[in-house]
Design a protein around this motif. Sequence first.
Motif, PDB file in Angstrom:
ATOM      1  N   VAL A  30       0.880  -1.169   0.000  1.00 46.34           N
ATOM      2  CA  VAL A  30       0.000   0.000   0.000  1.00 46.34           C
ATOM      3  C   VAL A  30       0.915   1.216   0.000  1.00 46.34           C
ATOM      4  N   VAL A  31       0.686   2.077  -0.997  1.00 47.92           N
ATOM      5  CA  VAL A  31       1.532   3.239  -1.231  1.00 47.92           C
ATOM      6  C   VAL A  31       0.656   4.483  -1.201  1.00 47.92           C
ATOM      7  N   ASP A  32       1.171   5.558  -0.617  1.00 43.54           N
ATOM      8  CA  ASP A  32       0.450   6.832  -0.575  1.00 43.54           C
ATOM      9  C   ASP A  32       0.182   7.297  -2.002  1.00 43.54           C
ATOM     10  N   GLU A  33      -1.067   7.654  -2.284  1.00 46.97           N
ATOM     11  CA  GLU A  33      -1.452   7.990  -3.659  1.00 46.97           C
ATOM     12  C   GLU A  33      -0.800   9.254  -4.206  1.00 46.97           C
ATOM     13  N   MET A  34      -0.270  10.102  -3.343  1.00 46.37           N
ATOM     14  CA  MET A  34       0.374  11.314  -3.855  1.00 46.37           C
ATOM     15  C   MET A  34       1.630  11.002  -4.670  1.00 46.37           C
ATOM     16  N   TRP A  35       2.115   9.774  -4.567  1.00 40.97           N
ATOM     17  CA  TRP A  35       3.303   9.350  -5.305  1.00 40.97           C
ATOM     18  C   TRP A  35       2.949   8.504  -6.526  1.00 40.97           C
ATOM     19  N   GLU A  36       1.691   8.546  -6.952  1.00 40.03           N
ATOM     20  CA  GLU A  36       1.230   7.675  -8.037  1.00 40.03           C
ATOM     21  C   GLU A  36       2.014   7.862  -9.339  1.00 40.03           C
ATOM     22  N   ALA A  37       2.237   9.070  -9.757  1.00 41.08           N
ATOM     23  CA  ALA A  37       2.935   9.303 -11.032  1.00 41.08           C
ATOM     24  C   ALA A  37       4.338   8.709 -10.998  1.00 41.08           C
ATOM     25  N   GLU A  38       5.058   8.953  -9.929  1.00 37.21           N
ATOM     26  CA  GLU A  38       6.417   8.414  -9.806  1.00 37.21           C
ATOM     27  C   GLU A  38       6.386   6.884  -9.748  1.00 37.21           C
ATOM     28  N   LEU A  39       5.432   6.337  -9.009  1.00 38.50           N
ATOM     29  CA  LEU A  39       5.288   4.890  -8.911  1.00 38.50           C
ATOM     30  C   LEU A  39       5.007   4.271 -10.283  1.00 38.50           C
ATOM     31  N   ARG A  40       4.051   4.831 -10.995  1.00 42.13           N
ATOM     32  CA  ARG A  40       3.706   4.292 -12.319  1.00 42.13           C
ATOM     33  C   ARG A  40       4.880   4.385 -13.296  1.00 42.13           C
ATOM     34  N   ASP A  41       5.631   5.463 -13.221  1.00 39.05           N
ATOM     35  CA  ASP A  41       6.802   5.619 -14.077  1.00 39.05           C
ATOM     36  C   ASP A  41       7.834   4.522 -13.781  1.00 39.05           C
ATOM     37  N   LEU A  42       8.141   4.320 -12.515  1.00 41.95           N
ATOM     38  CA  LEU A  42       9.114   3.289 -12.147  1.00 41.95           C
ATOM     39  C   LEU A  42       8.629   1.892 -12.532  1.00 41.95           C
ATOM     40  N   ILE A  43       7.361   1.627 -12.305  1.00 41.02           N
ATOM     41  CA  ILE A  43       6.814   0.318 -12.657  1.00 41.02           C
ATOM     42  C   ILE A  43       6.878   0.093 -14.170  1.00 41.02           C
ATOM     43  N   ALA A  44       6.591   1.114 -14.945  1.00 45.61           N
ATOM     44  CA  ALA A  44       6.664   0.984 -16.400  1.00 45.61           C
ATOM     45  C   ALA A  44       8.093   0.674 -16.835  1.00 45.61           C
ATOM     46  N   ARG A  45       9.044   1.377 -16.262  1.00 48.26           N
ATOM     47  CA  ARG A  45      10.442   1.127 -16.625  1.00 48.26           C
ATOM     48  C   ARG A  45      10.897  -0.251 -16.160  1.00 48.26           C
ATOM     49  N   GLU A  46      10.459  -0.648 -14.979  1.00 50.41           N
ATOM     50  CA  GLU A  46      10.837  -1.970 -14.461  1.00 50.41           C
ATOM     51  C   GLU A  46      10.216  -3.081 -15.295  1.00 50.41           C
ATOM     52  N   SER A  47       8.988  -2.894 -15.705  1.00 44.40           N
ATOM     53  CA  SER A  47       8.307  -3.899 -16.535  1.00 44.40           C
ATOM     54  C   SER A  47       8.999  -4.081 -17.886  1.00 44.40           C
ATOM     55  N   SER A  48       9.626  -3.028 -18.376  1.00 41.13           N
ATOM     56  CA  SER A  48      10.294  -3.133 -19.680  1.00 41.13           C
ATOM     57  C   SER A  48      11.585  -3.939 -19.611  1.00 41.13           C
ATOM     58  N   CYS A  49      12.207  -4.034 -18.463  1.00 34.81           N
ATOM     59  CA  CYS A  49      13.465  -4.789 -18.359  1.00 34.81           C
ATOM     60  C   CYS A  49      13.297  -6.100 -17.607  1.00 34.81           C
ATOM     61  N   CYS A  50      12.287  -6.197 -16.776  1.00 38.40           N
ATOM     62  CA  CYS A  50      12.037  -7.416 -15.994  1.00 38.40           C
ATOM     63  C   CYS A  50      10.602  -7.866 -16.257  1.00 38.40           C
TER      64      CYS A  50
END
Length: 108
Positions: free
Chosen positions: A47-67
């Motif tokens: 569970v992550v604070d929603e104010m960090w959603e944009a940063e979280l989604r960006d990191l997840i997108a980049r992580e999904s592309s390599c892993c």
Amino acid sequence: MVEASWVPDACTLPSAERPLRVAEFDALFERALRSVERVDRRRLRLVVDEMWEAELRDLIARESSCCSFFAFTIVRNGGGLVVEIAVPPVHESVLDALAARLTRGSRH
């Protein structure tokens, strides 16, 4: 120095960039992570604070592309984001290492 010895060969991120990626996730989770739950051997729920959603989604997108073995699901839930991370059986040790990294210390 960030230890990345648990990163599997299936990760296509260049080795020199891996410590930087781990540091990005560490910094985000230090600010935003509310809780961690090991759902089962192959799933982790954060569970992550929603104010960090944009940063979280960006990191997840980049992580999904390599892993590509990671499966991420994000759902809004009362002011927070529930993030489920799933892996196939062959990568359970990666999830073990991630869970250990997230739960060390006293923040949880």
